[in-house]
Design an enzyme around this catalytic site. Structure first.
Site, PDB file in Angstrom:
ATOM      1  N   GLN A 222       0.832  -1.171  -0.029  1.00  0.00           N
ATOM      2  CA  GLN A 222       0.036   0.033  -0.027  1.00  0.00           C
ATOM      3  C   GLN A 222       0.842   1.007  -0.035  1.00  0.00           C
ATOM      4  O   GLN A 222       0.305   2.253   0.000  1.00  0.00           O
ATOM      5  CB  GLN A 222      -0.872  -0.045   1.238  1.00  0.00           C
ATOM      6  CG  GLN A 222      -1.744  -1.293   1.194  1.00  0.00           C
ATOM      7  CD  GLN A 222      -2.832  -1.191   2.652  1.00  0.00           C
ATOM      8  OE1 GLN A 222      -2.838  -2.432   3.109  1.00  0.00           O
ATOM      9  NE2 GLN A 222      -3.238  -0.276   3.043  1.00  0.00           N
ATOM     10  N   ARG A 372      -8.606  -1.748   8.391  1.00  0.00           N
ATOM     11  CA  ARG A 372      -9.599  -0.570   8.246  1.00  0.00           C
ATOM     12  C   ARG A 372      -9.929   0.255   9.675  1.00  0.00           C
ATOM     13  O   ARG A 372     -11.006   0.001  10.049  1.00  0.00           O
ATOM     14  CB  ARG A 372     -10.894  -1.128   7.803  1.00  0.00           C
ATOM     15  CG  ARG A 372     -11.252  -0.458   6.239  1.00  0.00           C
ATOM     16  CD  ARG A 372     -12.415  -0.977   5.698  1.00  0.00           C
ATOM     17  NE  ARG A 372     -12.693  -0.236   4.317  1.00  0.00           N
ATOM     18  CZ  ARG A 372     -13.777  -0.494   3.624  1.00  0.00           C
ATOM     19  NH1 ARG A 372     -14.205  -1.654   3.693  1.00  0.00           N
ATOM     20  NH2 ARG A 372     -13.987   0.351   2.829  1.00  0.00           N
ATOM     21  N   CYS A 373      -8.996   0.664  10.176  1.00  0.00           N
ATOM     22  CA  CYS A 373      -8.888   1.322  11.486  1.00  0.00           C
ATOM     23  C   CYS A 373      -8.550   2.828  11.610  1.00  0.00           C
ATOM     24  O   CYS A 373      -8.888   3.340  12.634  1.00  0.00           O
ATOM     25  CB  CYS A 373      -7.828   0.484  12.149  1.00  0.00           C
ATOM     26  SG  CYS A 373      -6.191   0.684  11.351  1.00  0.00           S
ATOM     27  N   GLU A 742     -12.686   4.376   5.777  1.00  0.00           N
ATOM     28  CA  GLU A 742     -12.538   3.485   6.946  1.00  0.00           C
ATOM     29  C   GLU A 742     -13.877   3.585   7.896  1.00  0.00           C
ATOM     30  O   GLU A 742     -14.048   3.032   8.885  1.00  0.00           O
ATOM     31  CB  GLU A 742     -11.471   3.546   7.735  1.00  0.00           C
ATOM     32  CG  GLU A 742     -10.167   2.965   6.950  1.00  0.00           C
ATOM     33  CD  GLU A 742      -8.930   3.456   7.213  1.00  0.00           C
ATOM     34  OE1 GLU A 742      -8.704   4.733   7.308  1.00  0.00           O
ATOM     35  OE2 GLU A 742      -8.005   2.587   7.958  1.00  0.00           O
TER      36      GLU A 742
HETATM   37  N1  MCN Z   1     -14.116   9.512  -1.902  1.00  0.00           N
HETATM   38  C1  MCN Z   1     -15.230  10.444  -2.456  1.00  0.00           C
HETATM   39  N2  MCN Z   1     -15.225  11.470  -1.527  1.00  0.00           N
HETATM   40  C2  MCN Z   1     -14.844  11.638  -0.577  1.00  0.00           C
HETATM   41  C3  MCN Z   1     -14.208  10.759   0.116  1.00  0.00           C
HETATM   42  C4  MCN Z   1     -13.687   9.843  -0.505  1.00  0.00           C
HETATM   43  O1  MCN Z   1     -15.403  10.240  -3.584  1.00  0.00           O
HETATM   44  N3  MCN Z   1     -15.435  12.783   0.189  1.00  0.00           N
HETATM   45  C5  MCN Z   1     -13.551   8.530  -2.599  1.00  0.00           C
HETATM   46  C6  MCN Z   1     -11.840   8.582  -3.039  1.00  0.00           C
HETATM   47  O2  MCN Z   1     -11.870   9.312  -4.027  1.00  0.00           O
HETATM   48  C7  MCN Z   1     -11.611   7.300  -3.160  1.00  0.00           C
HETATM   49  C8  MCN Z   1     -12.465   6.700  -2.116  1.00  0.00           C
HETATM   50  O3  MCN Z   1     -13.674   7.117  -2.033  1.00  0.00           O
HETATM   51  O4  MCN Z   1     -11.831   6.730  -4.405  1.00  0.00           O
HETATM   52  C9  MCN Z   1     -11.839   6.350  -0.799  1.00  0.00           C
HETATM   53  O5  MCN Z   1     -11.119   7.531  -0.257  1.00  0.00           O
HETATM   54  P1  MCN Z   1     -10.534   7.915   1.062  1.00  0.00           P
HETATM   55  O6  MCN Z   1     -11.425   7.842   1.975  1.00  0.00           O
HETATM   56  O7  MCN Z   1      -9.517   8.866   0.838  1.00  0.00           O
HETATM   57  O8  MCN Z   1      -9.558   6.454   1.370  1.00  0.00           O
HETATM   58  P2  MCN Z   1      -8.264   5.909   0.740  1.00  0.00           P
HETATM   59  O9  MCN Z   1      -8.319   5.970  -0.894  1.00  0.00           O
HETATM   60  O10 MCN Z   1      -7.085   6.371   1.327  1.00  0.00           O
HETATM   61  O11 MCN Z   1      -8.462   4.408   1.042  1.00  0.00           O
HETATM   62  C10 MCN Z   1      -7.928   3.931   2.136  1.00  0.00           C
HETATM   63  C11 MCN Z   1      -8.920   3.222   2.984  1.00  0.00           C
HETATM   64  C12 MCN Z   1      -8.426   2.312   3.784  1.00  0.00           C
HETATM   65  S1  MCN Z   1      -7.182   3.037   4.886  1.00  0.00           S
HETATM   66  C13 MCN Z   1      -8.821   0.895   3.871  1.00  0.00           C
HETATM   67  S2  MCN Z   1      -7.923   0.136   5.151  1.00  0.00           S
HETATM   68  C14 MCN Z   1      -9.397   0.417   3.165  1.00  0.00           C
HETATM   69  C15 MCN Z   1     -10.393   1.496   2.590  1.00  0.00           C
HETATM   70  O12 MCN Z   1      -9.734   2.415   2.076  1.00  0.00           O
HETATM   71  N4  MCN Z   1      -9.041  -0.612   2.100  1.00  0.00           N
HETATM   72  C16 MCN Z   1      -9.867  -0.883   0.961  1.00  0.00           C
HETATM   73  N5  MCN Z   1     -11.159   0.925   1.577  1.00  0.00           N
HETATM   74  C17 MCN Z   1     -10.959  -0.149   0.734  1.00  0.00           C
HETATM   75  N6  MCN Z   1     -11.715  -0.589  -0.317  1.00  0.00           N
HETATM   76  C18 MCN Z   1     -11.175  -1.489  -1.259  1.00  0.00           C
HETATM   77  N7  MCN Z   1     -12.001  -2.214  -2.289  1.00  0.00           N
HETATM   78  N8  MCN Z   1     -10.117  -2.247  -0.863  1.00  0.00           N
HETATM   79  C19 MCN Z   1      -9.424  -2.021   0.135  1.00  0.00           C
HETATM   80  O13 MCN Z   1      -8.343  -2.697   0.329  1.00  0.00           O
HETATM   81 CU1  CUN Z   2      -5.800   0.984   9.258  1.00  0.00          CU
HETATM   82  S1  CUN Z   2      -6.155  -0.082   7.693  1.00  0.00           S
HETATM   83 MO1  CUN Z   2      -6.186   1.020   6.348  1.00  0.00          MO
HETATM   84  O1  CUN Z   2      -5.178   2.349   7.187  1.00  0.00           O
HETATM   85  O2  CUN Z   2      -4.837   0.697   5.310  1.00  0.00           O
END
Ligand code: MCN
Ligand code: CUN
Length: 788
Positions: A222, A372-373, A742
């Site tokens: 990641q 997912r924490c 998360e």
């Molecule tokens: N998004 C959006 N509008 C927002 C916030 C987010 O459209 N206001 C969209 C983002 O653009 C992105 C998605 O939602 O496409 C997730 O965005 P974000 O909340 O920024 O999280 P990350 O992309 O950093 O993803 C990490 C998060 C984590 S830490 C874990 S654990 C987890 C999760 O995402 N692992 C996943 N969701 C997952 N989903 C899938 N399918 N697989 C994983 O391994």
């Molecule tokens: Cu804590 S699980 Mo996500 O932060 O990759």
């Protein structure tokens, strides 16, 4: 998501076909296991049956006699290059392969290198290891008792199993608030070890190319850049310097936090490739994944909450024992050994709080990683939401009204919490009221009263969580000293098409879609004309990767900032083309026009072409920008979940009848993706609430090391999610967005646990630890005289 079987698995015919299929040659596949290189060798790992044992002897004779087996690699082999230990992300140390003893069941003991995958597996079965079992410490409480066997004998001055003590908040003020309180509640809460169950397990293909003097590693990570730096720090002394390392993180079949750490298998594969000069593939199987990779949670919590007679909360006090297994390998920002656990005052306006956490070593795989924490926020939210519910019930108040009374009010934002966080924005009552309306809260409470009179068990549970994501302001957030910024680099080609590269790495979150949307919105270039790329350290700008829902808050912001830099230059080029002053131009996405003369306009495509063909004298050619974004604050998404459960008195089974989730992640970039994130997240909150747990017997045998024992709910068990949202933009994010990846996993378990206790409160039940399994409930019912 379809995960392909490997070329070697699945029958000969399949295997031959796959090898001829050009899609699966170097870099053309979609997952790490699809990478097949000429002359590739396979690595498989010998694992310990004991949780704590001296290694007396490793006999490789029989293994080496198997055709195709080339080598058996042991800790002693790695020790020659000082590669038998490596640092963890929390600056503890972790074995790559042991020299003296093993510390947990399923720990790597030796590795077998062979020309085929089957050969490597046969080799593993033929390696003979002689162990001398040592006393095993499973319980972290016992680990800290005087006289407990000291586990980390490798640390010269270590005389006990205590890793660290950490505390936060104002102890004296908190103690005073407790003395002055009218009502207090106290509860022990255990949040058990759980493990992510991504479709794809971990693995890599390491290829040391002598001619190019370059190591390429396709790996399930990641955080590719951070991993490259760690590799360089660990192996720079044997010639693997950072510029000679390329980490490629291809498509990933789910990460969920489990693919943040560096596992020994990766390092051994790299070492094996450097030693043999051939590509080496290591792919762990499901049981190895469940038994040996890093774990989440394992917090033994004692929480106390204080309130006045009128139901106003005043203070929170928490003591926690954290079981970290044999090494502290948590993926936390380095300043915070318990992650962001100190966001545990949650959505409530508490004036005083104090939290203490102690880390302990035990004979278990590294804990404290992720599921997912958001860095221990799941633990924090579970605690405060259980405690608030307990207090409401104790006071005889409705848990919804009690929450609304104690919420931080919209006008209090930005809000400084008693534990020092500055919440950016929120409207907690808004989300809760919307959830109550959606589910029909008042009717459900009436139904519950009627059912209780008939002896039926029905409960309604609420969780009004506050998340904290988007690490981070680099002043406070680093991992191994690497500041937690993130990046976006945009290049616009002469024809107006673009490529954008990011320091993050999607594992299924849909970054390719949502980043392109951000850029399209900002620049006015159609999303289909924008290629989004992540996960290749040779091309992507440096970034810390995707975890802790930081991509949108940090790299998403970088995309907006880099776009705006491009528009600054585009404006100058447009002014040159239109023979106008830059400040006389008006911008609407994709177009600059002269104020008052909308027909005199240049599109972003015209401007891109001019950037390479007709740019003003004295200006550099090209249309590119990069942003390394360091957020001024974290973002604080939130939500309110309400869940209705029915409990079967005969079996103790809990059925989630309805589950309404109202999430607020500020401005939404893509509603469908956000809904998908929430659905997946809710399922991963439902799972540990009712099913998932990894426990150990008294000699450290893992219970739950396969999907027979580790219960991952399927679509059959999982309830229908009813989702909705409110929108409270983040005031400091360039797009007003907050993370969401998360939220649902963090918020859901408490809603379910609260519903179960709500159903059983009148029987005297005050708390049930997750996972809430039928036997646990059945015993509670039996003990309270309810049987059917
Ligand atoms: N998004 C959006 N509008 C927002 C916030 C987010 O459209 N206001 C969209 C983002 O653009 C992105 C998605 O939602 O496409 C997730 O965005 P974000 O909340 O920024 O999280 P990350 O992309 O950093 O993803 C990490 C998060 C984590 S830490 C874990 S654990 C987890 C999760 O995402 N692992 C996943 N969701 C997952 N989903 C899938 N399918 N697989 C994983 O391994
Ligand atoms: Cu804590 S699980 Mo996500 O932060 O990759």
């Amino acid at each position: 998501m379809a995960l392909r079987t490997t070329p070697e698995v699945g029958g000969m015919g399949h295997s031959i076909k796959r090898k001829e299929d050009p899609r699966f040659i170097r870099g053309k596949g979609t997952y790490v296991d699809d990478v097949v290189l000429p002359d590739m060798l396979y690595l498989d790992i010998v694992r310990s049956p004991f949780a704590h044992a001296k290694i007396k002897k490793i006999d490789s004779t029989k293994a080496l006699a198997i055709p195709g087996v080339l080598a058996v690699i042991t800790g002693r082999d790695l020790a020659k290059y000082n590669l038998h230990w490596m640092p963890t992300l929390m600056s503890d140390t972790q074995m790559v392969l042991p020299v003296e003893k093993v510390m947990y069941q399923a720990q790597e003991v030796a590795a077998v290198l062979a020309t085929t995958r089957y050969g490597a597996a046969d080799g593993v079965a033929a390696v003979e290891v002689e162990y001398e079992p040592l006393p095993v410490v499973v319980d972290p409480k016992k680990a800290l008792e005087p006289g407990a066997p000291v586990l980390r004998t490798d640390k010269k001055d270590k005389k006990d199993n205590h890793i660290w003590h950490w505390e936060w908040g104002n102890r004296a003020e908190t103690d005073r608030a407790f003395t002055e309180a009218d009502v207090t509640v106290k509860q022990d809460i255990y949040i058990p070890r759980i493990h992510v169950a991504s479709i794809e397990t971990c693995g890599c293909v390491a290829h040391w190319d002598k001619v190019q003097d370059k190591l390429t590693v396709w790996m399930t990570t990641q955080a590719p850049h951070a991993i490259r730096t760690v590799f360089a720090l660990v192996a720079g002394h044997v010639g693997l310097e950072e510029h000679k390392i390329r980490i490629i993180s291809p498509d990933i079949g789910g990460g969920f936090g489990g693919k943040v750490p560096v596992y020994p298998g990766y390092v051994i594969a790299v070492a094996a490739s450097v030693l043999t000069g051939k590509p080496v593939k290591w792919i762990e199987d499901r049981m190895e994944n469940l038994q040996a990779d890093s774990f989440a949670r394992d917090y033994h919590i004692t929480a106390e909450l204080a309130a006045k007679k009128d139901g106003m909360l005043t203070a929170l006090r928490i003591k926690t024992l954290a079981d970290h297994g044999y090494t502290d390998a948590a993926a936390n920002p380095s300043k915070f050994p318990a992650g962001l656990f100190h966001v545990c005052t949650g959505s409530y306006d508490l004036k005083a709080a104090h939290v203490e956490v102690d880390g302990a070593y035990t004979n278990k795989p590294p804990g404290g990683i992720a599921y997912r924490c958001s860095f221990r926020v799941t633990e924090a939210v579970h605690t405060i939401e259980r405690m608030t519910d307990l207090m409401a019930h104790q006071l005889g108040m409705d848990p919804a009204e009690f929450r609304i009374k104690n919420f931080i009010k919209p006008e209090q934002f930005p809000y400084k919490s008693a534990l020092g966080w500055e919440y950016d924005s929120g409207n907690y009552a808004g989300a809760l009221r919307k959830a109550m309306d959606t589910i029909g809260y008042a009717d459900l409470r009436r139904e519950q009263v009627e059912k209780r009179q008939r002896g039926e068990l029905m409960g309604i549970g609420i969780s009004s969580f506050t998340e904290i994501v988007g690490a981070g302001p680099s002043k406070h957030f680093d991992i191994l000293g690497l500041k937690m910024f993130d990046s976006c680099e945009i290049r616009i080609h002469p024809t107006g098409k673009a490529i954008a590269r990011f320091g993050t790495k999607s594992q299924g979150q849909g970054h390719e879609t949502t980043y392109a949307q951000i850029l399209a919105e900002e620049l006015g270039i159609p999303a289909k004309d924008i290629k989004v790329e992540e996960g290749d350290t040779d091309t992507a700008p440096y970034g810390l990767g995707t975890y802790a829902s930081r991509s949108t808050p940090v790299a998403g912001a970088a995309a907006a900032v880099a776009s705006r830099k491009i528009l600054d230059k585009a404006r100058k080029i447009a002014a040159h083309l239109l023979e106008a002053a830059p400040e006389d131009l008006v911008y609407e996405p994709g177009k600059f026009s002269v104020k008052g003369a909308p027909d005199r306009a240049k599109t972003i495509q015209d401007i891109a072409f001019a950037a390479y063909t007709n740019h003003p004298q004295g200006m550099e050619a090209g249309l590119e920008a990069v942003s390394y974004y360091d957020p001024p604050n974290l973002t604080y998404p939130f939500g309110s979940y309400i869940c209705v459960v029915d409990i079967d008195k005969g079996t103790g089974e809990v059925k989630v009848r309805r589950f309404v989730a109202i999430d607020d992640c500020g401005n939404i970039i893509n509603p469908m993706i956000v809904q998908g994130q929430v659905h997946g997240g809710l399922s991963m909150g439902f799972a540990p609430a009712l099913y998932e747990e990894i426990s150990y017997d008294e000699i450290g045998n893992v219970q739950g090391g396969s999907f027979i024992d580790y219960l991952v709910p399927t679509a059959v068990e999982t309830p229908k999610w009813e989702t909705g949202h409110t929108i409270t933009p983040s005031p400091h994010h360039p797009l007003g967005a907050k993370g969401v990846g998360e939220s649902a996993t963090v918020g859901a378990p408490a809603a379910i646990a609260n519903a179960v206790v709500d159903a059983l409160w009148h029987l005297g039940v005050r708390h049930v630890d997750i996972p809430i399994t039928p036997p646990k409930i059945w015993r509670l019912l039996r003990d309270n005289g309810v049987t059917e």
